[in-house]
Design a protein around this motif. Structure first.
Motif, PDB file in Angstrom:
ATOM      1  N   GLY B  64       0.787  -1.229   0.000  1.00 39.42           N
ATOM      2  CA  GLY B  64       0.000   0.000   0.000  1.00 39.42           C
ATOM      3  C   GLY B  64       0.813   1.269   0.000  1.00 39.42           C
ATOM      4  N   TYR B  65       2.135   1.159   0.038  1.00 40.17           N
ATOM      5  CA  TYR B  65       2.944   2.377   0.076  1.00 40.17           C
ATOM      6  C   TYR B  65       2.983   3.072  -1.282  1.00 40.17           C
ATOM      7  CZ  TYR B  65       4.477   0.884   4.623  1.00 40.17           C
ATOM      8  OH  TYR B  65       4.501   0.522   5.932  1.00 40.17           O
ATOM      9  N   LEU B  66       2.607   2.364  -2.308  1.00 36.34           N
ATOM     10  CA  LEU B  66       2.653   2.955  -3.642  1.00 36.34           C
ATOM     11  C   LEU B  66       1.283   2.896  -4.301  1.00 36.34           C
ATOM     12  CD1 LEU B  66       5.153   4.190  -4.803  1.00 36.34           C
ATOM     13  CD2 LEU B  66       5.476   2.194  -6.193  1.00 36.34           C
ATOM     14  N   HIS B  67       0.249   2.885  -3.467  1.00 33.96           N
ATOM     15  CA  HIS B  67      -1.096   2.779  -4.018  1.00 33.96           C
ATOM     16  C   HIS B  67      -1.485   4.100  -4.676  1.00 33.96           C
ATOM     17  CE1 HIS B  67      -5.001   1.182  -4.547  1.00 33.96           C
ATOM     18  NE2 HIS B  67      -5.581   2.118  -3.838  1.00 33.96           N
ATOM     19  N   ARG B  68      -1.883   4.037  -5.953  1.00 37.81           N
ATOM     20  CA  ARG B  68      -2.185   5.270  -6.670  1.00 37.81           C
ATOM     21  C   ARG B  68      -3.589   5.287  -7.225  1.00 37.81           C
ATOM     22  NH1 ARG B  68       2.672   5.068 -10.654  1.00 37.81           N
ATOM     23  NH2 ARG B  68       2.058   2.917 -10.517  1.00 37.81           N
ATOM     24  N   MET B  69      -4.413   4.360  -6.770  1.00 45.42           N
ATOM     25  CA  MET B  69      -5.819   4.310  -7.200  1.00 45.42           C
ATOM     26  C   MET B  69      -5.938   4.174  -8.707  1.00 45.42           C
ATOM     27  SD  MET B  69      -7.776   6.818  -4.640  1.00 45.42           S
ATOM     28  CE  MET B  69      -6.837   8.280  -4.808  1.00 45.42           C
ATOM     29  N   GLN B  70      -5.125   3.322  -9.279  1.00 44.46           N
ATOM     30  CA  GLN B  70      -5.173   3.135 -10.727  1.00 44.46           C
ATOM     31  C   GLN B  70      -6.548   2.657 -11.172  1.00 44.46           C
ATOM     32  OE1 GLN B  70      -2.766   3.952 -12.717  1.00 44.46           O
ATOM     33  NE2 GLN B  70      -0.764   3.373 -11.968  1.00 44.46           N
ATOM     34  N   GLU B  71      -7.170   1.770 -10.390  1.00 42.17           N
ATOM     35  CA  GLU B  71      -8.458   1.230 -10.819  1.00 42.17           C
ATOM     36  C   GLU B  71      -9.544   2.295 -10.741  1.00 42.17           C
ATOM     37  OE1 GLU B  71      -9.234  -2.381  -8.691  1.00 42.17           O
ATOM     38  OE2 GLU B  71      -7.565  -3.416  -9.644  1.00 42.17           O
ATOM     39  N   LYS B  72      -9.479   3.118  -9.692  1.00 37.22           N
ATOM     40  CA  LYS B  72     -10.479   4.183  -9.564  1.00 37.22           C
ATOM     41  C   LYS B  72     -10.324   5.194 -10.698  1.00 37.22           C
ATOM     42  CE  LYS B  72     -13.775   6.420  -7.694  1.00 37.22           C
ATOM     43  NZ  LYS B  72     -15.121   5.829  -7.767  1.00 37.22           N
ATOM     44  N   MET B  73      -9.071   5.470 -11.061  1.00 35.36           N
ATOM     45  CA  MET B  73      -8.836   6.409 -12.151  1.00 35.36           C
ATOM     46  C   MET B  73      -9.493   5.921 -13.433  1.00 35.36           C
ATOM     47  SD  MET B  73      -5.128   8.116 -12.307  1.00 35.36           S
ATOM     48  CE  MET B  73      -4.128   7.659 -10.944  1.00 35.36           C
ATOM     49  N   GLY B  74      -9.527   4.604 -13.603  1.00 32.22           N
ATOM     50  CA  GLY B  74     -10.173   4.044 -14.784  1.00 32.22           C
ATOM     51  C   GLY B  74     -11.641   4.401 -14.863  1.00 32.22           C
ATOM     52  N   GLU B  75     -12.272   4.593 -13.713  1.00 32.82           N
ATOM     53  CA  GLU B  75     -13.694   4.927 -13.721  1.00 32.82           C
ATOM     54  C   GLU B  75     -13.925   6.405 -14.013  1.00 32.82           C
ATOM     55  OE1 GLU B  75     -15.202   3.642  -9.945  1.00 32.82           O
ATOM     56  OE2 GLU B  75     -14.134   1.743 -10.115  1.00 32.82           O
ATOM     57  N   LEU B  76     -12.865   7.214 -13.859  1.00 33.53           N
ATOM     58  CA  LEU B  76     -13.042   8.658 -14.008  1.00 33.53           C
ATOM     59  C   LEU B  76     -12.610   9.174 -15.387  1.00 33.53           C
ATOM     60  CD1 LEU B  76     -11.703   9.692 -10.513  1.00 33.53           C
ATOM     61  CD2 LEU B  76     -14.059   9.375 -11.204  1.00 33.53           C
ATOM     62  N   LYS B  77     -11.702   8.421 -16.025  1.00 37.80           N
ATOM     63  CA  LYS B  77     -11.206   8.859 -17.329  1.00 37.80           C
ATOM     64  C   LYS B  77     -11.980   8.125 -18.425  1.00 37.80           C
ATOM     65  CE  LYS B  77      -7.719  11.005 -15.347  1.00 37.80           C
ATOM     66  NZ  LYS B  77      -7.782  12.441 -15.232  1.00 37.80           N
ATOM     67  N   THR B  78     -11.980   8.715 -19.618  1.00 41.79           N
ATOM     68  CA  THR B  78     -12.624   8.008 -20.722  1.00 41.79           C
ATOM     69  C   THR B  78     -11.712   6.859 -21.150  1.00 41.79           C
ATOM     70  OG1 THR B  78     -11.615   9.326 -22.450  1.00 41.79           O
ATOM     71  CG2 THR B  78     -13.658  10.169 -21.529  1.00 41.79           C
ATOM     72  N   TYR B  79     -12.228   6.032 -22.074  1.00 44.47           N
ATOM     73  CA  TYR B  79     -11.496   4.823 -22.449  1.00 44.47           C
ATOM     74  C   TYR B  79     -10.095   5.137 -22.952  1.00 44.47           C
ATOM     75  CZ  TYR B  79     -15.597   2.047 -21.659  1.00 44.47           C
ATOM     76  OH  TYR B  79     -16.630   1.419 -21.034  1.00 44.47           O
ATOM     77  N   LEU B  80      -9.970   6.183 -23.767  1.00 48.04           N
ATOM     78  CA  LEU B  80      -8.650   6.493 -24.306  1.00 48.04           C
ATOM     79  C   LEU B  80      -7.792   7.260 -23.314  1.00 48.04           C
ATOM     80  CD1 LEU B  80      -9.554   5.526 -27.147  1.00 48.04           C
ATOM     81  CD2 LEU B  80      -8.193   7.405 -28.003  1.00 48.04           C
ATOM     82  N   GLN B  81      -8.432   8.052 -22.481  1.00 44.16           N
ATOM     83  CA  GLN B  81      -7.658   8.847 -21.526  1.00 44.16           C
ATOM     84  C   GLN B  81      -6.985   7.976 -20.473  1.00 44.16           C
ATOM     85  OE1 GLN B  81     -10.476  11.655 -20.012  1.00 44.16           O
ATOM     86  NE2 GLN B  81      -9.818  13.248 -21.430  1.00 44.16           N
ATOM     87  N   TYR B  82      -7.449   6.744 -20.329  1.00 45.31           N
ATOM     88  CA  TYR B  82      -6.872   5.864 -19.316  1.00 45.31           C
ATOM     89  C   TYR B  82      -5.560   5.246 -19.809  1.00 45.31           C
ATOM     90  CZ  TYR B  82      -6.846   2.411 -15.553  1.00 45.31           C
ATOM     91  OH  TYR B  82      -6.507   1.652 -14.459  1.00 45.31           O
TER      92      TYR B  82
END
Lengths: 182, 390
Positions: B64-82
């Protein structure tokens, strides 16, 4: 017997150290493969994707191709582009009058001049160089520069005014060394 | 009420995880943190260990020291922006993650990928795999105290990065694939450079063997260390060189061939020894296999477009549904599960990182080994911490 074979295995294993040292010795006398950076630089930067820059239009090197459609700013995943058009000049009283007269006569009214780019701010500190803006631009007004050597003590130095940068490039000032700063 | 000094020190020292590691009834054992800033963890992995002298009784990885919420970011960006995120999940084999994600999106949207783009993907991904294995090779030996091999590895890796820079434009966090193809076509420079590179890399492999693989000091250090049985691998869901080093020939490229991998002739290297040396041998053998795949792909690559017509734009809306796509990364099976509700952002993106499963078995394998051997085991798992934490 087992102990002797084990011992022999260990001793014969020492030969591997000599083989290794031979390789080390061979590479020790080989020419250097590294590049001493400040004195020398690499020469394959033409394909490198550095910070984004504007492309000048074909007939005027100071004007960008940009048509201010704002698609790049919307496409950027990190919102590092701020694009705005110049405010359209206010029509004078005579122009309005002439336009109204023309409309009354049923003539075709001249459309307003196309929007002109006013500001194009690019925050490189947020950019991840994914190229979504370059892919999105419908007129090909964005491209990657090949600036690889970027260093500064100020964060603000990486907020580029791309219009000023384009003007510098048109004047022949090398980009990168004199990035126009906000 | 605090009866003893021990209970008191338990309260003030350490955190949740060290408290979780109950000290034994006497003072024979010691709780120790390995990491988050430990040179052998290559990032910020923390392992709480209970040691008795030099021997590890228990080991507990803390993430968890390098957790960057990559999966959550996927829900916020469009398909190409991810897409740029994918180069940063596993920065060493970025293109495999690129592929897993675009593969899932393509399957979701029913997007056809041109034949040439498929071959371009194979060539660049395999090249990236070699660079990843080379870096692992150097870093693993660095963990074991051999400094110079990493310099040889970086010499070769540098050549790969120079090649990969031609089509992708970057050297590490590659963002090259797009749903429907790839950004740039392969140029003549790249293909010529690659044709020169393949024999060069082949000629280097015997040198690596003589310099390191046969070395008696390394062999004594890693042979018989960190035995991971096939059964343990199955229980933890380990994949990649870890499971192949335990004798199970599981490779996604062969088990469920994606893209054009079914057209290539390549072997899946395995090793029956199940130890750290086995995993080492598998990775070194994979470099040769990747070279074979690249050679065949270069010969068979057809002409044509590198991007399908009408490829998704930034605001593209995916049809509602879900899709899963798995590829073989340098560390194992990479899976991306995308769920769409019909809008222009995914409803959920789930990233299956191979490193997470591979790391999970460390707690079991490290029980009862020397601290120095634990470093060898950790290194042989080839962990990339951003991938574990995502």
């Amino acid at each position: 017997m087992n102990g002797i074979s084990q011992m022999w295995k260990n001793i014969s294993g020492l030969w591997s150290l000599i083989v290794g040292l031979k390789i080390t010795g061979k590479y020790f006398v080989c020419p250097q493969v590294t590049v001493h950076y400040p004195r020398k630089t690499v020469d394959n930067l033409s394909t490198f994707r550095g910070p984004v820059e504007l492309v000048a239009s074909d007939n005027d090197p100071t004007k960008p191709k940009c048509i201010v459609c704002l698609q790049c700013a919307g496409a950027c995943p990190s919102g590092c582009l701020t694009v705005a058009a110049k405010p359209a000049p206010k029509p004078t009283a005579e122009e309005i009058k002439a336009k109204k007269e023309a409309e009354a006569k049923g003539e075709k009214v001249k459309k307003a001049a196309p929007k002109e780019l006013g500001t194009f701010r690019y925050d490189f500190t947020l950019c991840s160089l994914c190229g979504t803006c370059v892919d999105t631009c419908p007129v090909g007004s964005l491209q990657f520069s090949s600036d690889a050597y970027l260093a500064s003590r100020n964060k603000e130095d990486f907020v580029y005014d791309l219009l000023a940068r384009l003007a510098d490039q048109a004047k022949g000032i090398k980009s990168g060394s004199s990035q126009s700063k906000e | 009420m605090l009866h003893t000094e021990r209970e008191y020190s338990k309260l003030i020292a350490g955190d949740f995880y060290t408290h979780h590691m109950e000290p034994g009834p006497d003072d024979r054992t010691m709780i120790l943190n390995m990491g988050p800033q430990h040179p052998s963890t290559h990032g910020v992995l923390r392992i709480v260990i209970e040691i008795d002298g030099e021997y590890i009784l228990r080991a507990e990885p803390v993430l968890g020291y390098l957790h960057r919420m990559q999966e959550k970011m996927g829900e916020l960006k469009t398909y190409l922006q991810y897409m740029p995120n994918m180069g940063r999940v596993d920065y060493l084999h970025a293109l495999a993650w690129n592929w897993a994600y675009v593969g899932a999106v393509e399957r979701l949207g029913g997007i056809e990928v041109p034949e040439r783009a498929q071959y371009v993907r194979v060539i660049t991904t395999e090249l990236n795999r070699i660079s990843s294995h080379l870096l692992w090779w150097g870093a693993f030996l660095l963990d074991l105290g051999a400094f110079t091999p990493i310099l040889y590895a970086f010499d070769d890796r540098e050549k790969i990065l120079d090649l990969l820079q031609i089509p992708t434009g970057s050297r590490l966090t590659l963002c090259y694939f797009r749903p429907g193809g790839v950004v740039n076509d392969l140029t003549k420079d790249f293909i010529d450079g690659l044709r020169e590179f393949i024999p060069h890399m082949r000629s280097r492999l015997p040198m690596y063997k003589g310099l390191v693989t046969d070395n008696i000091i390394l062999r004594k250090r890693v042979e018989g260390v960190g035995i991971i049985t096939e059964e343990t691998c199955r229980r933890y869901g380990a994949t990649g060189p870890v499971v192949r080093g335990s004798g199970l020939a599981y490779d996604v490229r062969r088990a469920e061939p994606y893209s054009v991998y079914d057209k290539f002739d390549f072997e899946i290297p395995t090793d029956k020894e199940c130890d750290a040396m086995g995993r080492y041998n598998v990775r070194v053998a994979e470099i040769e296999q990747s070279l074979r795949i690249i050679e065949q792909a270069l010969d068979a690559m057809p002409d044509g477009p590198h991007m399908v017509k009408g490829a998704p734009k930034v605001k593209w809306k995916a049809p509602a549904g879900e899709s899963y796509f798995a590829v073989e990364g340098a560390r194992g099976k990479i899976g991306v599960h995308v769920v769409s509700d019909g809008s222009n952002t995914p409803y959920r993106v789930k990233l299956r990182a191979p490193g997470f499963c591979n790391m999970s078995l460390f707690a079991e394998v490290a029980r009862g080994v020397l601290i120095a051997d634990a470093v060898a085991i950790l290194g042989s798992l080839d962990l990339v911490i951003p991938e574990l934490d995502r």
